[in-house]
Write an enzyme that holds these catalytic residues in place. Sequence first.
Site, PDB file in Angstrom:
ATOM      1  N   ARG A  26     -29.575  -1.815  13.518  1.00  0.00           N
ATOM      2  CA  ARG A  26     -30.002  -2.226  14.848  1.00  0.00           C
ATOM      3  C   ARG A  26     -31.070  -3.301  14.737  1.00  0.00           C
ATOM      4  NH1 ARG A  26     -33.076   1.411  18.598  1.00  0.00           N
ATOM      5  NH2 ARG A  26     -34.111  -0.529  19.085  1.00  0.00           N
ATOM      6  N   THR A  27     -31.160  -4.141  15.768  1.00  0.00           N
ATOM      7  CA  THR A  27     -32.234  -5.130  15.822  1.00  0.00           C
ATOM      8  C   THR A  27     -32.831  -5.111  17.222  1.00  0.00           C
ATOM      9  OG1 THR A  27     -30.675  -6.909  16.422  1.00  0.00           O
ATOM     10  CG2 THR A  27     -31.191  -6.650  14.095  1.00  0.00           C
ATOM     11  N   ASP A  28     -34.146  -5.306  17.306  1.00  0.00           N
ATOM     12  CA  ASP A  28     -34.844  -5.260  18.587  1.00  0.00           C
ATOM     13  C   ASP A  28     -34.820  -6.616  19.282  1.00  0.00           C
ATOM     14  OD1 ASP A  28     -35.492  -2.600  18.055  1.00  0.00           O
ATOM     15  OD2 ASP A  28     -37.308  -3.171  16.963  1.00  0.00           O
ATOM     16  N   LYS A  29     -35.444  -6.672  20.425  1.00  0.00           N
ATOM     17  CA  LYS A  29     -35.525  -7.884  21.222  1.00  0.00           C
ATOM     18  C   LYS A  29     -36.113  -9.042  20.406  1.00  0.00           C
ATOM     19  CE  LYS A  29     -37.880  -9.751  25.310  1.00  0.00           C
ATOM     20  NZ  LYS A  29     -38.803  -9.455  26.428  1.00  0.00           N
TER      21      LYS A  29
ATOM     22  N   VAL B  68     -35.213 -10.319  17.637  1.00  0.00           N
ATOM     23  CA  VAL B  68     -35.022 -10.260  16.185  1.00  0.00           C
ATOM     24  C   VAL B  68     -33.673 -10.881  15.823  1.00  0.00           C
ATOM     25  CG1 VAL B  68     -34.830  -8.738  14.180  1.00  0.00           C
ATOM     26  CG2 VAL B  68     -36.491  -8.232  15.985  1.00  0.00           C
TER      27      VAL B  68
END
Length: 482
Positions: A143-146, A148
């Site tokens: 997963r990657t956050d906002k 990223v």
Amino acid sequence: MDIDKNQNSSLEKENVEISEQTSEKNTDNNGKRKINEVENSTENDNEASNGNKKDLKKIKKQTTRKPWAPKERKEGEVVEKRRPKKKCALLMGFCGTGYQGMQINPGAKTIEGDLWKALVEAKAVSKDNAEDPKKISFVRAARTDKGVHAVGQVISGKFIIEDEDIVEKINAALPEQIRVWDIIRTSNSFHAKNAADSRIYEYLLPSYCLMPANPIYYPNSGIAKDLPNKEEIIKKVNNNEPIEIPPYTDEEIQKFRDYRISKEKLETFRQALESYVGSHNYHNFTVGKKFEEESSTRYIISFKCSDPFIRNGVEWLSLKIQGQAFMIHQIRKMIGFVVMLLRTGTTISLISTAFSKIKMNIPKVPGDGLWLDQVVIQSYSKRFPNNKPITFEPYKDKIEPFREKYIYSKIIEEEHNSNCFIEWLKCVDSHSWEIQYFLNSEGVVKLDQRPDYLIQQEKIENGIKVDHPVENTNEKTEDDIF
């Protein structure tokens, strides 16, 4: 996209064997009789009763499923020709600027949202499956956050890959900041998240983030030994309120940009990063995790720092961390902690204390500098040696120009235009009262000097009644440093 004929035949053979094994299992279609047997069974024995209830629940679920029926279609709707789906690994990269993270989120602009539309448009996903990614077992490896980015992400799913130019068709339907490198045929059991042996993330950090902080914001630290009027300043910092820091002047900003790290400090920085290698408890480096939770323990394989390099007059450091799996904000807090230790002259031995049960409020560096370098999948290739290996090595000639254009340049441009890292340092310093209890010359966590809200939070967690709770002011601001 290249799919080997021998690979295809071995995969088909494997899938046929799995289907035959499944069909050989003994099944009883007389569901009603089974339900009656369980319902009429004795309930004298508690253990037997609990077992029967579980059996009843399972049988009812199996025998009350709705019978299959063809999808209802609108009048005049053209029925799409049915085409076979194959389990595959989709290798991709993207620039996360302007996106609210990777995961599909209704109402938000996400990477997966744009990717999904492109897959449907390129007919790698049929219209019948276009409304629900679960129908094709759509799974991401990391997963990657906002905000990223990623250059080596892997997604597994059942895609339609009959067209030899399917990758080109998908890319034609995508914005340039999202690219698919390849689609590789896999075994039917392949699962991107479970198959990932480790993940490698990279962070681009301006070296000026390691400049000594202003000692008036950290009067207990090693950089404030000769600070005049120390007692008065300590009272001001311990006031449980953010400190107002005036905007930096152009001269002060230029001083940041002109900073060059010394060999001694660079070596200390590298030693600090090495302290994370191994298996440790990271409950202090994420949110919503307790020390006692097994999932708080993570294994870090390596954490390296490059030699400094200059871009647009600013000195940068490239940090690469490889680990089995990471929790939300973990990497950003790991870097943020070391940055604050070096800025305040605090001993790096405090890192080992952060792995203990003692609660520490660790700030996280901006998400702008972080991206997923690659998902490492090796065990799968060893298990299926006849299959095409899932690696990003063959696509380096495409990945490196993409990395330079959409990641390195974007991060450096953002730093220059918004001073995002300088503003982050200013924001952290304004909240020094929340972290000064462990940033001191002794390298000891002074629990009695914690902010009031942290002390009360600990009491509440231990079941102690608090008459007048103190609010965390950081939660009511846009600072979001923790």
